[in-house]
Design a protein around this motif. Structure first.
Motif, PDB file in Angstrom:
ATOM      1  N   ARG A   3       0.734  -1.331   0.161  1.00  0.00           N
ATOM      2  CA  ARG A   3       0.454   0.330  -0.112  1.00  0.00           C
ATOM      3  C   ARG A   3       0.930   1.264  -0.200  1.00  0.00           C
ATOM      4  N   LYS A   4       0.202   2.253  -1.125  1.00  0.00           N
ATOM      5  CA  LYS A   4       1.274   3.280  -1.055  1.00  0.00           C
ATOM      6  C   LYS A   4       0.440   4.839  -0.682  1.00  0.00           C
ATOM      7  N   PRO A   5       0.698   5.175   1.266  1.00  0.00           N
ATOM      8  CA  PRO A   5      -0.220   5.978   0.977  1.00  0.00           C
ATOM      9  C   PRO A   5       0.109   8.122   0.194  1.00  0.00           C
ATOM     10  N   THR A   6      -1.331   8.237  -0.490  1.00  0.00           N
ATOM     11  CA  THR A   6      -1.260   9.507  -1.282  1.00  0.00           C
ATOM     12  C   THR A   6      -1.537  10.736  -0.762  1.00  0.00           C
ATOM     13  N   ARG A   7      -0.644  11.894  -0.138  1.00  0.00           N
ATOM     14  CA  ARG A   7      -1.830  12.289   0.625  1.00  0.00           C
ATOM     15  C   ARG A   7      -1.298  14.066   0.267  1.00  0.00           C
ATOM     16  N   VAL A  36     -14.608  14.604  -0.746  1.00  0.00           N
ATOM     17  CA  VAL A  36     -13.384  14.473   0.012  1.00  0.00           C
ATOM     18  C   VAL A  36     -13.790  13.191   0.665  1.00  0.00           C
ATOM     19  N   ALA A  37     -14.107  13.652   2.215  1.00  0.00           N
ATOM     20  CA  ALA A  37     -15.050  12.714   2.986  1.00  0.00           C
ATOM     21  C   ALA A  37     -16.108  11.264   2.666  1.00  0.00           C
ATOM     22  N   ALA A  38     -16.513  11.049   1.648  1.00  0.00           N
ATOM     23  CA  ALA A  38     -17.097   9.723   0.911  1.00  0.00           C
ATOM     24  C   ALA A  38     -15.596   9.239   0.212  1.00  0.00           C
ATOM     25  N   LEU A  39     -14.484   9.638  -0.589  1.00  0.00           N
ATOM     26  CA  LEU A  39     -13.752   8.840  -1.044  1.00  0.00           C
ATOM     27  C   LEU A  39     -12.523   8.505  -0.416  1.00  0.00           C
ATOM     28  N   ALA A  40     -12.218   9.429  -0.044  1.00  0.00           N
ATOM     29  CA  ALA A  40     -10.481   9.276   1.585  1.00  0.00           C
ATOM     30  C   ALA A  40     -10.952   8.469   1.687  1.00  0.00           C
ATOM     31  N   HIS A  41      -9.856   7.638   2.079  1.00  0.00           N
ATOM     32  CA  HIS A  41      -9.171   6.206   3.445  1.00  0.00           C
ATOM     33  C   HIS A  41      -9.458   8.548   4.980  1.00  0.00           C
ATOM     34  N   ASP A  42      -8.735   9.412   4.399  1.00  0.00           N
ATOM     35  CA  ASP A  42      -8.384   9.841   5.956  1.00  0.00           C
ATOM     36  C   ASP A  42      -8.429  11.225   5.429  1.00  0.00           C
ATOM     37  N   ALA A  58      -5.603  15.218   1.810  1.00  0.00           N
ATOM     38  CA  ALA A  58      -6.801  14.337   2.272  1.00  0.00           C
ATOM     39  C   ALA A  58      -5.852  12.626   2.333  1.00  0.00           C
ATOM     40  N   ARG A  59      -5.878  11.687   2.372  1.00  0.00           N
ATOM     41  CA  ARG A  59      -5.046  10.248   2.187  1.00  0.00           C
ATOM     42  C   ARG A  59      -5.776   9.566   1.772  1.00  0.00           C
TER      43      ARG A  59
END
Length: 65
Positions: A3-7, A36-42, A58-59
């Motif tokens: 897993r590679k986080p993108t922020r 953003v809240a619906a699609l992002a992990h955080d 957003a991440r």
């Protein structure tokens, strides 16, 4: 797979906190935070340490093949 986080940040000069708005389905403005809240992990807001303002972030976590 790893897993590679993108922020990606979005910085602004105002210190006002973003807020969720009560909007109907026909609204053309003000739905970004809900999307953003619906699609992002955080997601969240970080105040700038050295001047007025904030960074809204957003991440997402993407699976790396």
């Amino acid at each position: 797979m790893s897993r590679k986080p993108t922020r990606p940040p979005d910085s602004g000069a105002t210190s006002r906190q973003p807020r969720h708005l009560a909007l109907d389905t026909e609204a053309v403005h003000g739905r970004g935070l809900a999307i953003v809240a619906a699609l992002a992990h955080d997601h969240g807001v970080t105040p700038l340490p050295d001047r007025p303002g904030k960074t809204v972030w957003a991440r997402w976590v993407f699976l790396k093949a």
